[in-house]
Design an enzyme around this catalytic site. Structure first.
Site, PDB file in Angstrom:
ATOM      1  CG  HIS A 123       9.774  11.811  54.524  1.00  7.62           C
ATOM      2  ND1 HIS A 123       9.017  11.673  55.662  1.00  7.62           N
ATOM      3  CD2 HIS A 123       9.291  12.919  53.892  1.00  7.62           C
ATOM      4  CE1 HIS A 123       8.122  12.647  55.718  1.00  7.62           C
ATOM      5  NE2 HIS A 123       8.270  13.421  54.649  1.00  7.62           N
ATOM      6  CD  GLU A 124      10.057  14.427  50.520  1.00  7.20           C
ATOM      7  OE1 GLU A 124       8.917  14.440  50.016  1.00  7.20           O
ATOM      8  OE2 GLU A 124      10.360  15.136  51.505  1.00  7.20           O
ATOM      9  CG  HIS A 127       5.243  12.399  50.942  1.00  9.38           C
ATOM     10  ND1 HIS A 127       4.321  12.403  51.962  1.00  9.38           N
ATOM     11  CD2 HIS A 127       6.276  13.173  51.369  1.00  9.38           C
ATOM     12  CE1 HIS A 127       4.772  13.149  52.962  1.00  9.38           C
ATOM     13  NE2 HIS A 127       5.957  13.629  52.628  1.00  9.38           N
ATOM     14  CG  ASP A 133       4.615  15.395  55.689  1.00  8.33           C
ATOM     15  OD1 ASP A 133       4.442  16.427  55.014  1.00  8.33           O
ATOM     16  OD2 ASP A 133       5.592  14.651  55.522  1.00  8.33           O
TER      17      ASP A 133
END
Length: 187
Positions: A123-124, A127, A133
């Site tokens: 997930h990170e 980014h 998000d």
């Protein structure tokens, strides 16, 4: 006056080029639609990720399995990495600087609450690859982050998330690429 001089210089350069090529025009060979683009290689340094090193490596591998336009590789010793990954006691977050560059924090606070470390890592990294998000969201959306709950262990981007990263890096599935916003993306 300068325009006329510049134009004359360009015409002269073209004539010299034509005379050197025997009068035949030489054009650059265009890239065919079927020719694959080389993946943009981004390096990451997970030396500061402590106990999360294997989760970071797996998160990077998931992105490598999922998209063609970008490849995440561990930085070689002494090489300056595009992405630094650090462990800390806070909440996981990413600090992108530009597309493909920034710092990821794998925060122990979320891990202590029961969130999956591989999902956090993927997930990170998402980014850093330009994804925002998507809250609230279902477990099938990697970028839904913590709103999918601690039972969600899915570390894979969905089709739309894959296409967005491909678009961000000019891949085969390129579409509209969103601008990367500098600053903190906190989950």
């Amino acid at each position: 006056m300068h325009v006329r001089t510049l134009t004359g210089g360009l015409v002269a350069a073209c004539l010299v080029t034509l005379s050197l090529t025997g009068g035949q025009a030489v054009a650059a060979v265009p890239r065919t639609v079927d020719a694959p683009l080389a993946a943009r290689v981004l390096t990451y340094d997970a030396a500061g990720s402590a106990e999360f090193r294997s989760a970071v490596d797996r998160g990077a591998a998931i992105w490598n399995e999922s998209v063609d336009a970008v490849e995440l590789r561990p930085a070689a010793a002494g090489q300056r990495a595009n992405i630094r990954v650090l462990a800390d006691n806070g909440w996981p977050r990413a600090l992108p600087t530009t597309l493909g560059n920034g710092t990821v924090y794998i925060g122990r606070q979320a891990v202590d609450q029961g969130y999956n470390t591989i999902r956090i890592s993927a997930h990170e990294l998402g980014h850093i690859l330009g994804l925002p998000d998507r809250k609230p969201g279902p477990c099938s959306s990697l970028m839904s982050g913590s709103t999918a709950g601690i039972a969600c262990t899915n570390p894979y981007p969905n089709t739309a998330e894959k296409a967005e990263v491909e678009g961000n890096f000019g891949g085969a599935l390129a579409g509209r690429a969103p601008a990367v916003r500098a600053g903190v993306i906190v989950d």
